[in-house]
Enzyme design. Structure first.
Site, PDB file in Angstrom:
ATOM      1  N   SER A 149       0.846  -1.196   0.000  1.00  0.00           N
ATOM      2  CA  SER A 149       0.000   0.000   0.000  1.00  0.00           C
ATOM      3  C   SER A 149       0.887   1.254   0.000  1.00  0.00           C
ATOM      4  CB  SER A 149      -0.927  -0.016   1.212  1.00  0.00           C
ATOM      5  OG  SER A 149      -0.174   0.008   2.418  1.00  0.00           O
ATOM      6  N   TYR A 150       0.242   2.411   0.022  1.00  0.00           N
ATOM      7  CA  TYR A 150       0.983   3.688  -0.059  1.00  0.00           C
ATOM      8  C   TYR A 150       1.969   3.784   1.107  1.00  0.00           C
ATOM      9  CZ  TYR A 150       1.811   8.648  -0.879  1.00  0.00           C
ATOM     10  OH  TYR A 150       2.395   9.859  -1.160  1.00  0.00           O
ATOM     11  N   PRO A 151       3.269   4.015   0.810  1.00  0.00           N
ATOM     12  CA  PRO A 151       4.285   3.913   1.872  1.00  0.00           C
ATOM     13  C   PRO A 151       4.531   5.188   2.668  1.00  0.00           C
ATOM     14  CG  PRO A 151       5.365   4.190  -0.241  1.00  0.00           C
ATOM     15  CD  PRO A 151       3.885   4.172  -0.524  1.00  0.00           C
ATOM     16  N   ARG A 152       3.840   6.260   2.346  1.00  0.00           N
ATOM     17  CA  ARG A 152       4.058   7.516   3.086  1.00  0.00           C
ATOM     18  C   ARG A 152       2.830   7.780   3.954  1.00  0.00           C
ATOM     19  NH1 ARG A 152       8.457  10.286   0.969  1.00  0.00           N
ATOM     20  NH2 ARG A 152       9.091   9.693  -1.141  1.00  0.00           N
TER      21      ARG A 152
END
Length: 645
Positions: free
Chosen positions: A101-104
């Site tokens: 999933s989105y890492p930030r």
């Protein structure tokens, strides 16, 4: 020094697991006395120690919460030796490829309605967890029979369900925690290499662990008594590994007793030893610890922290060991921070950046206007920039001393000048292109001296705040008209908050005292208010060996001077306060042949503003605003304005 615990054959199988309850002592003779006491008592009891306490307790260790960006960076840096910048690059590639999933994200709590089953399905292909933990979790999720799930847990000797929705964490309102995504992987070849697989493997294990049951341990503790001294031993055994099956490196360390102990049991003592050790300095900070501190102080965001670390490493301010990920500051980094600290300590402090980040948070929450915050920040840093440019020669001096071979050679030949309050060795006086400085070779620290000042040793006294030897700094063109003030080079550099409130923003004249009036070495010499500005007049100091008179009062901020009558040989401040005006009295010594006192007396304690013997022939020199010329008036300056000290 402390006696080691008795080394018993039936003690726990972990080394050094028996701890003296006193911890340690710092007197060797006391430690030896305790060791003899324990040894003699053990021998008198046929070398046996008695069990005085025995307990057993079951504890649960809950699984970790969801994985956010900062936690990912710290874990990969500390556990895999991978740099934060590299980890972020890999995570972004895995996200683009549909693996995670989105890492930030700053969130570590899963939102309501999160589809855990779908995410667990992406972990089925994991070579270590897919056929075991993940399959059991999915089987329980798919089964509609509660009895079947209970039977399944009994088969695995588990008291808790295999799947439990993750608990705890913080929902920052941005993105969910980092998890595996729809496109699963089972080997390094699937994700593009070993490093990418290590990051992906960690993300999978962390998510599976967050959804798993608690880790349950049984802890047993006993206390051994020998000669009145108590020694504690502890053993721990894992009853149900739970989530640690997915993250075995975080599993509790198992230690077991060779047999069960009950109160009153005796266990043989093999030997008693006295161990001596010394304290050691801390190791260099690791990258993981640095990331934690950056997050704590609000330096950067989850997206920019890796970039900040990478930038300071590329610019050679620090070097990071590729194996241990320890951050070593280079000479360039040390000098740069010292330069910022010499000009404006706020530039090297995390609080300045944190204040800006807090203002940005106010914009995000609608509590501050964007244009107003931008205007305020630009004005603030424009002032800081102007101040830095004006005083940049202090930075030049530090770089010159560190990197110019001729300056270093000159410093090595410089004679000792005054005592350093940190190492009790001597500071060396050196002349750089920009200004004079004092340098401590032991501490490798440089102290810039006030511009245009002539600095000399005083009387050997030390600063009450930092223990540095006090100096005299003199300003002015002629030998008889120099203004002299006390100087502490450490406080002049660091500007202690307790007396300065941080960086002194008040503009000071070229001939002003280098310290504010609140500093103890200035405050003890203050007498009465200055008739020209809002500061105070102080008795001018002099060297004990000097034969020159000390018969002047100088303002700590402006160039106002009060010359006492010519008959005054010396003046020194006292703690007495004038009952008429509230100013501080001075002790005056007159010349024997010129004393105006009756009976030939030469000593007088009085107020310079109220005592006629001091006022009548005194001369007040004032630098009038806008005229640039001295205006001398005889007869002092009136009856005082009170509260000078």
């Amino acid at each position: 020094n402390a006696p080691n615990a008795p080394n018993a054959p039936n003690a726990p199988n972990a080394p050094n697991s028996i701890v003296w309850r006193r911890g340690r002592v710092f007197d060797k003779s006391v430690g030896e006395a305790y060791a003899r006491l324990v040894s003699e008592s053990a021998l008198s009891n046929a070398s046996y120690a008695r069990v005085s306490m025995s307990t057993e307790a079951e504890t649960s260790k809950p699984p970790p919460c969801g994985l956010n960006t900062v936690d990912l960076l710290k874990s990969c840096s500390a556990g895999m030796g991978m740099g934060a910048h590299r980890v972020m690059q890999i995570a972004e590639r895995l996200y683009i490829d549909g693996r995670i999933s989105y890492p930030r994200t700053e969130s570590s709590a899963f939102p309501k309605g999160f589809d855990f089953r779908e995410t667990l399905s992406a972990c089925v292909c994991h070579p270590d967890l897919g056929d075991a933990m993940v399959a059991e979790m999915l089987a329980e999720a798919d089964s509609s029979s509660a009895e079947a799930n209970v039977a399944r847990r009994e088969t695995r000797n588990a008291e808790q369900p295999a799947f439990r929705a993750p608990r705890g964490g913080v929902d920052a309102g941005d993105h969910p925690p980092i998890t595996p995504a729809g496109i699963s992987a089972s080997s390094p070849a699937d994700v593009g290499g070993v490093d990418a697989w290590r990051v992906y493997d960690f993300i999978v294990r962390r998510f599976v662990a967050a959804c798993a049951r608690d880790c349950v341990c049984v802890t047993r503790a006993i206390a051994l008594e020998v000669g009145g001294e108590l020694f504690d031993a502890c053993a721990s055994e894992t009853k149900q590994p739970g989530w640690t099956d997915a993250m075995p490196w975080r599993a509790p360390r198992e230690t077991r007793f060779a047999r069960a102990f009950v109160v009153g049991d005796a266990t043989p003592v093999a030997n008693v030893a006295l161990a001596a050790d010394v304290t050691s300095p801390p190791n260099a900070m690791t990258e993981s610890e640095l990331i934690s501190l950056m997050e704590q102080h609000g330096i950067g965001t989850d997206a920019s922290i890796p970039t900040h670390i990478n930038n300071v490493e590329k610019r050679k301010y620090v070097s990071i060991d590729q194996k241990t990920r320890r951050v070593d500051v280079s000479d360039l980094g040390f000098v740069l921070v010292a330069g910022y600290d010499a000009v404006d300590p706020e530039l090297a402090s995390p609080f300045t950046r944190k204040a800006v980040e807090n203002q940005l948070d106010l914009i995000a929450t609608g509590k501050a206007d964007h244009a107003e915050v931008v205007r305020h920040a630009l004005e603030q840093f424009a002032l800081k920039y102007a101040h830095f440019v004006k005083n940049v020669d202090a930075v030049d001096s530090l770089f010159e001393l560190k990197f110019d071979p001729s300056a270093r050679a000159s410093l090595a030949e410089a004679p000792p000048f005054s005592k350093c309050g940190r190492c009790a060795r001597f500071l060396r006086l050196s002349q750089t292109r920009a200004r004079k400085v004092l340098h401590c070779v032991t501490e490798n620290e440089t102290y810039a001296l006030p511009h245009g000042a002539e600095v000399t040793p005083w009387d050997g006294r030390s600063c009450p705040l930092c223990d540095f030897e006090l100096l005299l700094c003199s300003f002015g063109p002629g030998p008889n008209d120099k203004a002299r003030f006390p100087l502490c080079v450490r406080c002049f550099k660091t500007k202690p908050v307790s007396v300065c409130g941080g960086v002194d923003r008040k503009p000071r004249l070229p001939f002003a005292c280098p310290h504010p009036s609140a500093h103890p070495i200035v405050e003890e010499r203050l007498v009465c208010p200055c008739p020209t500005c809002d500061d105070a007049l102080m008795v001018e100091p002099r060297r004990n060996s000097s034969r020159k008179k000390t018969s002047r009062l100088r303002c700590a901020s402006c160039e106002t001077t009060l010359r006492l009558p010519p008959s005054v040989a010396s003046a020194s401040p006292t703690r007495l306060v004038c009952g008429g005006c509230g100013a501080r009295c001075v002790e005056v010594r007159f010349d024997t042949e010129k004393t105006p006192l009756a009976g030939g007396k030469t000593t007088l304690v009085a107020c310079v503003a109220c005592e006629d013997a001091l006022r009548n022939d005194a001369v007040l020199l004032q630098k009038l605003p806008g005229r640039g010329a001295d205006d001398g008036r005889r007869g002092g300056f009136g009856g005082g304005r009170g509260g000078g000290g």
